[in-house]
Design a protein around this motif. Sequence first.
Motif, short mmCIF file in Angstrom:
data_model
loop_
_atom_site.label_atom_id
_atom_site.label_comp_id
_atom_site.label_asym_id
_atom_site.label_seq_id
_atom_site.Cartn_x
_atom_site.Cartn_y
_atom_site.Cartn_z
N PRO A 48 0.82 -1.22 0.00
CA PRO A 48 0.00 0.00 0.00
C PRO A 48 0.86 1.28 0.00
O PRO A 48 0.44 2.30 -0.47
N TRP A 49 2.06 1.20 0.53
CA TRP A 49 2.99 2.33 0.49
C TRP A 49 3.83 2.15 -0.76
O TRP A 49 4.69 1.31 -0.83
N ARG A 50 3.52 2.93 -1.79
CA ARG A 50 4.14 2.67 -3.09
C ARG A 50 4.81 3.93 -3.63
O ARG A 50 4.16 4.77 -4.21
N PRO A 51 6.13 4.02 -3.48
CA PRO A 51 6.82 5.12 -4.16
C PRO A 51 6.80 4.85 -5.66
O PRO A 51 6.41 3.76 -6.08
N PRO A 52 7.23 5.81 -6.48
CA PRO A 52 7.28 5.52 -7.92
C PRO A 52 8.09 4.25 -8.19
O PRO A 52 9.19 4.09 -7.67
N GLY A 53 7.53 3.32 -8.90
CA GLY A 53 8.20 2.06 -9.19
C GLY A 53 7.90 0.97 -8.19
O GLY A 53 8.36 -0.14 -8.33
N GLY A 54 7.13 1.27 -7.17
CA GLY A 54 6.76 0.26 -6.19
C GLY A 54 7.71 0.16 -5.02
O GLY A 54 8.74 0.82 -4.97
N SER A 55 7.35 -0.67 -4.07
CA SER A 55 8.20 -0.90 -2.90
C SER A 55 9.41 -1.73 -3.32
O SER A 55 9.46 -2.26 -4.43
N TYR A 56 10.37 -1.87 -2.43
CA TYR A 56 11.53 -2.68 -2.78
C TYR A 56 11.14 -4.14 -3.02
O TYR A 56 11.79 -4.83 -3.80
N VAL A 57 10.06 -4.60 -2.41
CA VAL A 57 9.58 -5.96 -2.66
C VAL A 57 9.17 -6.09 -4.12
O VAL A 57 9.53 -7.06 -4.80
N ASP A 58 8.44 -5.10 -4.63
CA ASP A 58 8.04 -5.09 -6.03
C ASP A 58 9.25 -5.05 -6.96
O ASP A 58 9.24 -5.65 -8.03
N ARG A 59 10.27 -4.34 -6.55
CA ARG A 59 11.47 -4.20 -7.39
C ARG A 59 12.36 -5.45 -7.33
O ARG A 59 13.02 -5.77 -8.30
N LEU A 60 12.39 -6.12 -6.18
CA LEU A 60 13.21 -7.32 -6.06
C LEU A 60 12.59 -8.54 -6.73
O LEU A 60 13.30 -9.43 -7.17
N PHE A 61 11.26 -8.58 -6.79
CA PHE A 61 10.59 -9.75 -7.34
C PHE A 61 11.10 -10.13 -8.74
O PHE A 61 11.48 -11.28 -8.96
N PRO A 62 11.18 -9.20 -9.70
CA PRO A 62 11.71 -9.59 -11.02
C PRO A 62 13.16 -10.06 -10.96
O PRO A 62 13.55 -10.96 -11.70
N HIS A 63 13.94 -9.46 -10.07
CA HIS A 63 15.34 -9.91 -9.91
C HIS A 63 15.37 -11.35 -9.42
O HIS A 63 16.12 -12.17 -9.94
N TYR A 64 14.57 -11.66 -8.41
CA TYR A 64 14.52 -13.02 -7.89
C TYR A 64 13.92 -13.99 -8.90
O TYR A 64 14.26 -15.18 -8.90
N GLN A 65 13.01 -13.52 -9.77
CA GLN A 65 12.49 -14.37 -10.83
C GLN A 65 13.62 -14.82 -11.75
O GLN A 65 13.73 -16.00 -12.08
#
Length: 186
Positions: A48-65
């Motif tokens: 719910p707290w979303r800076p531009p580009g999403g939270s770090y969880v959102d940013r790490l997910f593609p990396h971990y994929q």
Amino acid sequence: MKRRVVPGGILALSLTVVLLAATGASRAEGASPGGLYVALGDSVAATPWRPPGGSYVDRLFPHYQSTLGVTQVSNRAENGETSGSLRTGGQLDSALADINAASDTRAVTIDIGGNDRFECAGWWASCPFRYNLFATLSDLGAALDSDPGPESFAAMAYYNPASGTGGEGQYPGLLGTDSVIDCEIT
């Protein structure tokens, strides 16, 4: 104890963080196709707290994929959490259930600490953060030791908002002038 690994070049946050993680290799040979990324924490990780580009969880997910073969994320983070509420209010239990499920957990991140400042009486006089973080990381480590294959495991504590020396307008706390993670004022 099983070695936890993080593929090279993991995480750049625009916060003051202490990042505790191992560095190393890719996922284990013969690991099941697909894996799970479990995130715990406070508003910094909560979607719910979303800076531009999403939270770090959102940013790490593609990396971990791409690096660990992760196919799903379980973001258990909640706004307003403290180290105590994370540990005893259900978030840790839910994350442990995710890790202990039949899925292959391949990444776990946790950030916590910002809201603890408001919970501690007398500017860190009682400081439950140290115990709560130790207990939480111990529980997560034990669960990951039982999980198949290697995992990326990163813990972030983003104190101190000031230098930590306890001067006017500064909070004595986690990382003082002695550069030791504790609640002593030095």
